[in-house]
Every structure is written in C-alpha cells, then in structure tokens.
Scaffold this active site. Structure first.
Site, PDB file in Angstrom:
ATOM      1  N   PRO A   1       0.975  -1.291   0.014  1.00 30.95           N
ATOM      2  CG  PRO A   1      -0.116  -1.175   2.096  1.00 30.95           C
ATOM      3  CD  PRO A   1       0.706  -2.021   1.422  1.00 30.95           C
ATOM      4  CB  VAL A   2       0.806   4.550  -1.823  1.00 27.72           C
ATOM      5  CG1 VAL A   2       1.731   3.824  -2.935  1.00 27.72           C
ATOM      6  CG2 VAL A   2      -0.769   4.662  -1.950  1.00 27.72           C
TER       7      VAL A   2
ATOM      8  N   GLY B   1       8.550   3.101   2.180  1.00 32.02           N
ATOM      9  CA  GLY B   1       9.280   2.711   1.094  1.00 32.02           C
ATOM     10  C   GLY B   1       8.820   2.754  -0.183  1.00 32.02           C
TER      11      GLY B   1
ATOM     12  CG  ASP C   1      13.806   4.444   2.050  1.00 27.39           C
ATOM     13  OD1 ASP C   1      14.309   4.095   3.040  1.00 27.39           O
ATOM     14  OD2 ASP C   1      12.601   5.062   1.993  1.00 27.39           O
TER      15      ASP C   1
ATOM     16  N   GLY D   1       6.704   6.066   4.941  1.00 24.96           N
ATOM     17  CA  GLY D   1       7.232   5.570   5.681  1.00 24.96           C
ATOM     18  C   GLY D   1       7.620   4.090   5.422  1.00 24.96           C
TER      19      GLY D   1
ATOM     20  CB  SER E   1       9.174   7.220  -3.134  1.00 27.49           C
ATOM     21  OG  SER E   1      10.199   6.991  -2.035  1.00 27.49           O
TER      22      SER E   1
ATOM     23  CB  ALA F   1       8.738  -0.229  -3.680  1.00 25.38           C
TER      24      ALA F   1
HETATM   25  O1  PMV Z   1       9.902   7.992   4.367  1.00 23.69           O
HETATM   26  P1  PMV Z   1      10.709   6.864   3.645  1.00 23.69           P
HETATM   27  O2  PMV Z   1       9.992   5.841   3.772  1.00 23.69           O
HETATM   28  O3  PMV Z   1      10.940   7.334   2.571  1.00 23.69           O
HETATM   29  O4  PMV Z   1      11.924   6.931   4.362  1.00 23.69           O
HETATM   30  C1  PMV Z   1      13.207   7.708   4.511  1.00 23.69           C
HETATM   31  C2  PMV Z   1      14.196   7.306   5.368  1.00 23.69           C
HETATM   32  C3  PMV Z   1      15.187   8.573   5.696  1.00 23.69           C
HETATM   33  O5  PMV Z   1      16.258   8.116   6.693  1.00 23.69           O
HETATM   34  C4  PMV Z   1      14.531   9.560   6.451  1.00 23.69           C
HETATM   35  C5  PMV Z   1      15.921   9.126   4.557  1.00 23.69           C
HETATM   36  C6  PMV Z   1      17.142   8.335   3.853  1.00 23.69           C
HETATM   37  O6  PMV Z   1      17.274   8.437   2.654  1.00 23.69           O
HETATM   38  O7  PMV Z   1      17.685   7.493   4.776  1.00 23.69           O
END
Ligand code: PMV
Length: 310
Positions: free
Chosen positions: A92-93, A98, A143, A96, A100, A102
């Site tokens: 699911p989008v 990942g 990520d 937090g 983007s 994925a």
């Molecule tokens: O919010 P997400 O799922 O894109 O996670 C970002 C993770 C960070 O540590 C905040 C940024 C990064 O590139 O490491």
C-alpha cells in the site's frame, strides 16, 4: 510490455541518522510495488498509478514521481522515448514504508527489460538512488537498497564516496511486526532537510544524539543476531526517543507507539521519514501481533501485519 518490482521496507533502526553516515538496519517486507511499462510511438511519458493506500498520497507525490522518472531516463541515457507506466502491487502507498523506493526500483527494472538494457541489480540500485533524490532530496540510499535486494540489511553510507556498506543480517527465525499508519502523508524531503538544518544550527545538542544512535544501532544488530527480542524492543523505544529529540516524530506517531507498548509490544518506534507516515511495533508471535494490531485498528488506524527477516 515488460514488468518489474521492488520491495517495500521498514527501517528498524537509524532513519534520518543514516543520511549523516550512521549505520541503519532495514528489513524488506513481503509486499511489492509492481510496474508494467509499454513503449509508445510518441515521446510522452504517462503514468497510471493504481496503488491503493493513504488518501491523497498519489496526488501529493505526482510532481516528485515525474522528476524521478526524468532522472531515471537521464541515467539510462534514453532520450526522445515514449512510454506508458502502470503502477500496482500489494504494497500500500503510505509514507514510511518505502513506496517511493519500491516504485523506483519497479519502474527501473521494467524499463530495463522493455528497452533491452543489460543492467544488474547493482546498477538498478544506483539508478533507484538517483530517482529517490526526487522524493528525499539527499537520500542515504537505505530505501532503494532494501527495495532492490530485499532481506534484512545493515546499511551504512560510504564515508569516502565509495561503495556503501551493505550486509545481510541473519535472524534465527522471522519475527512478527505491526506497521501502524497515522493516515498522514508526509514529505520525506522536507523532513530530511529539517534535520540537516537543525543539526547545523545546533551541533552541541545534536551531535551527542547522533553518537548515541551510532552505538545503539551496533548493539541492535548484535541483539537481533542473538535473537534477544526483548532487548531489541527496548532499543527501539530508545531510538524513538532520539527521533523525537531530532524533531521528526508527531503526536499521532507518539500515540500509536504508546498504544502498541500498552498492548504488550516489545518495543515501538516511528519508521521512515516521520512527520506522519508510519510506526512499527515489535510483536514476536502471531498472538501478540494480533492483539497489538487490533488495538490500533480499534483506535481507527490502518495497520499491516508482516514479518522481518524473511
Ligand atoms: O519516509 P521513507 O520511507 O522514504 O524513509 C526515509 C528514510 C530517511 O532516513 C528519512 C531518509 C533516507 O534517505 O535515509
């Protein structure tokens, strides 16, 4: 038409700190974003995003998504090409986990097949890193690495600009977690930039927090490998406190962390960029996972029941 996919992920330790060279621990989850790509006769790039999840997410990420595809085409030296991209899959989008990264990996893989390019996973990962810059500004690379390779990984950005340190961590057995979604779409780019600004403005407050995080992540790896989940949980709680201190948690995230702990989770913390998005709770065993997950659902939040170390 060709297809590709990328894994979703949950950062167990070190988000944000990892951007500044501290190691992080990330686990892919067994959910993927899938892309299908078909070449068209014109030179337009169109994207149909059919992924389900947090309301407003797809709309909010449209501009960044377009930029990420342009970045990919530059890396692949593909100009004047047209294609239609369809995004789907069971991840699911929600901020937090990942989404983007994925989707970047999924699109890059599908395009590589569609255009007959001979790229290995290392190269896909490098391209997805460039794509991630559209979403995260100055990403660490954690990520896209999880989205490309899967598994449970130790990740540290190279201090010298050379290759990043990426190591597989082996668990005795997969462990249940719950991912709770605040329902708020967050902008990772803004959150990452905010930490960098505050760190620069206030090094005497921030540097000790970063050093504490470094030690914590090394301890966490050892404890994960020893299957000492009780203590891993305690370190997750401490990691959440450090994330609060660097200003990336939110009331909803703190609420869900408290709720998970009250319902017996071994530990809980926000995961990913914060400022909304998701948290995770360490809930070894199906029974504990179920009671923590349902307590969040009863409070009106969407959850994912998944496992790390698969
Ligand atoms: O919010 P997400 O799922 O894109 O996670 C970002 C993770 C960070 O540590 C905040 C940024 C990064 O590139 O490491």
């Amino acid at each position: 038409m060709e297809k590709g996919s990328g894994f979703g992920k949950a950062i167990l330790f070190g988000e944000h700190f990892v951007v500044h060279g501290i190691p992080g621990i990330v686990s892919a989850v067994n959910l993927t974003t899938d892309a299908a790509v078909v070449r068209t006769a014109d030179d337009n790039i169109t994207i149909f995003d059919a992924r389900k999840g947090t309301e407003g997410y797809t709309e909010a990420k449209k501009v960044q998504q377009k930029e990420s595809v342009e970045r990919m085409l530059r890396m692949m030296e593909l100009s004047s090409v047209g294609m239609h991209i369809v995004l789907g899959g069971d991840l699911p989008v929600m901020s937090g986990i990942g989404g983007s990264a994925a989707s970047s990996v999924a699109i890059a893989r599908a395009v590589v097949h569609e255009f007959g390019l001979n790229y290995d996973d290392e190269k896909i990962n490098r391209i997805a890193y460039e794509m991630e810059k559209a979403y995260a500004g100055t990403p660490s690379g954690i990520d896209n690495t999880a989205a490309t390779f899967g598994g449970l990984l130790w990740f540290q950005k190279s201090p010298s600009g050379g290759p990043d340190i990426i190591e597989h961590i082996r668990l005795e057995r997969p462990v249940e977690i719950v991912i709770g979604n605040t329902g708020k779409v967050a902008d990772t780019k803004e959150m990452v930039a905010g930490v960098a600004t505050r760190k620069k403005e206030n090094p005497s407050a921030y540097n000790p927090l970063f050093e504490r995080e470094r030690r914590l992540v090394f301890d966490a790896r050892m404890l994960l490998e020893r299957d000492d989940m009780q203590t891993v949980g305690k370190l997750m709680n401490e990691n959440h406190l450090l994330l609060q201190k660097i200003g990336v948690s939110s009331n909803e995230l703190d609420f869900l962390v408290d709720l998970a702990l009250k319902n017996g989770a071994y530990g809980a913390k926000m995961t990913g960029g914060g400022g909304g998005g998701c948290m995770l709770a360490l809930t070894p065993g199906k029974e504990l996972q179920e009671s923590v997950a349902s307590s969040m659902e009863q409070a009106g939040f969407k959850v994912l029941r998944t496992r790390i170390g698969i």
